[in-house]
Design an enzyme around this catalytic site. Sequence first.
Site, PDB file in Angstrom:
ATOM      1  N   ASP A  26       0.858  -1.190   0.000  1.00  0.00           N
ATOM      2  CA  ASP A  26       0.000   0.000   0.000  1.00  0.00           C
ATOM      3  C   ASP A  26       0.891   1.236   0.000  1.00  0.00           C
ATOM      4  O   ASP A  26       1.202   1.812   1.047  1.00  0.00           O
ATOM      5  CB  ASP A  26      -0.982   0.002   1.178  1.00  0.00           C
ATOM      6  N   ASN A  85      -3.278  -4.173  -1.432  1.00  0.00           N
ATOM      7  CA  ASN A  85      -4.516  -4.015  -2.209  1.00  0.00           C
ATOM      8  C   ASN A  85      -4.561  -2.688  -2.958  1.00  0.00           C
ATOM      9  O   ASN A  85      -5.172  -2.593  -4.029  1.00  0.00           O
ATOM     10  CB  ASN A  85      -5.749  -4.168  -1.307  1.00  0.00           C
ATOM     11  N   HIS A  89       1.006  -8.667   2.835  1.00  0.00           N
ATOM     12  CA  HIS A  89       0.257  -7.444   3.139  1.00  0.00           C
ATOM     13  C   HIS A  89      -0.853  -7.660   4.177  1.00  0.00           C
ATOM     14  O   HIS A  89      -0.970  -6.923   5.142  1.00  0.00           O
ATOM     15  CB  HIS A  89      -0.308  -6.834   1.862  1.00  0.00           C
ATOM     16  N   HIS A 143     -10.439  -5.165   8.662  1.00  0.00           N
ATOM     17  CA  HIS A 143      -9.858  -6.284   7.895  1.00  0.00           C
ATOM     18  C   HIS A 143      -9.778  -7.562   8.737  1.00  0.00           C
ATOM     19  O   HIS A 143      -8.893  -8.382   8.527  1.00  0.00           O
ATOM     20  CB  HIS A 143      -8.469  -5.907   7.360  1.00  0.00           C
ATOM     21  N   VAL A 170      -3.732  -3.209   8.142  1.00  0.00           N
ATOM     22  CA  VAL A 170      -4.480  -2.609   9.242  1.00  0.00           C
ATOM     23  C   VAL A 170      -3.698  -1.395   9.727  1.00  0.00           C
ATOM     24  O   VAL A 170      -2.509  -1.512  10.045  1.00  0.00           O
ATOM     25  CB  VAL A 170      -4.669  -3.625  10.390  1.00  0.00           C
TER      26      VAL A 170
HETATM   27 FE   LIG Z   1      -4.103  -2.578   2.539  1.00  0.00          FE
END
Ligand SMILES: [Fe+2]
Length: 459
Positions: A187, A224, A309, A319, A347
Amino acid sequence: MAVLIVFGLLLSLAMVCNGGITSTFVRKTESTVDMPYESDAFQIPPGHNAPQQVHITQGDQEGTAMIVSWITPDEPGSSVVLFWSDKHKTKKAEGKAKQYKYHDYTSGYIHHCTIRKLEHNTKYYYKIGIGQAERTFWFVTPPAVGPDAPYTFGLLGDLGQTFDSNKTLAHYESNPLKGQTVLCLGDLSYADNHPNHDQVKWDTFGRFIERSAAYQPWIHTAGNHEIDYAPEIGETKPFKPYKHRYTTPFKASGSTAPFWYSVKIASAHIIVLSSYSSYGKYTPQYKWLEQELPKVNRDETPWLIVLVHSPWYNSYNYHYMEGETMRVQFESWFVQHKVDVVFAGHVHAYERSERVSNIANNLENGKCSPVKDQSAPVYITIGDGGNIEGLATNMRDPQPDYSAYREASFGHAIFDIKNRTHAYYSWHRNDDGAAVKADSMWFFNRYHHPVDDSTSSQS
Ligand SMILES: [Fe+2]
């Protein structure tokens, strides 16, 4: 009465629940916004077509190659890297440049050049660009791979490009423990949080991290926010911007995709996994990991570190259980191969687990709770880089047994390997001076010194 007073004092330091410690540190709540496009942190280097967004990553398995990446905004320019050291004369390597299109955006010319046959433990200088727009940087190669080679890793996750992200990076840079390579947990730019996945945000992010990533390798994990899958604007190739901009040495470890791979650095074998590529049985990632784990030679690289991740053990209400399918797929392998530590992001907070596993369940025996396991890794979530989405503050209550320490603050961590048996780990919240350790632990190597190193059993 005296007992009650002592109990009250303890509560004022930390809230002790079923599990470990939930820190009661109260940070200032402020809105997290991206730094403006014209911010100093995103400064464009002077000179026509000057190389920008310079970053490096290890270029082979052993640490004798480096991939140098940069972008020239206006025209292709040169893909040549000149490099030298105090005892090595100047050599030249030539890379390649590529562009990509994303919706209505066309990228600059993205250069990747691998420089090889470097000597270990050596400071190299490198020069890119042409004429008035030449730029020179330097890096230090890691020591030769070996069981007692000390090395210091920095850990950053979910960084983004807000004012808090800038604080996190500055905090890491000023940490007296001096990280030598960044293990980045995914990320990066959060471009996808903006209209049409604003690709200019990828450029500003590249300029933001240059001050660190041009001088020390960043080992990247895909998150993501790297997927950039947006069929509504005609973008259906997952990871397109990330793949063009952040290359990895995946072929060197026999991987077939840049999202899962391994590198050896000093006394560490680092395995990078992708939460967002398939990992079911028979998939390329599954097959690669199945072959990779038995290859790890703990007499050569005692420390086995995994980066992913999405965390497998996470007691925040964000999450929650997203990492569960990957945990079910691979956790027994991690225990079998005695992984020392798993670092994750995702997170936006901090958490460190006990050594636990949850691999006894066979659907019929009812054994579906995590248990203390000295062959299991410690799981650390460090998605607290300071991105635009803000902090994850809502935790599961009571704190589960598997959670040793958790706190919703921005920060970074350092994993400082001393020798084959000991590594010192510390987490540094942005609100303190960089030398302050808000959480720390002496890691005992699972292969060479498999003694209980839990902070709760020591206290
Ligand atoms: Fe993420």
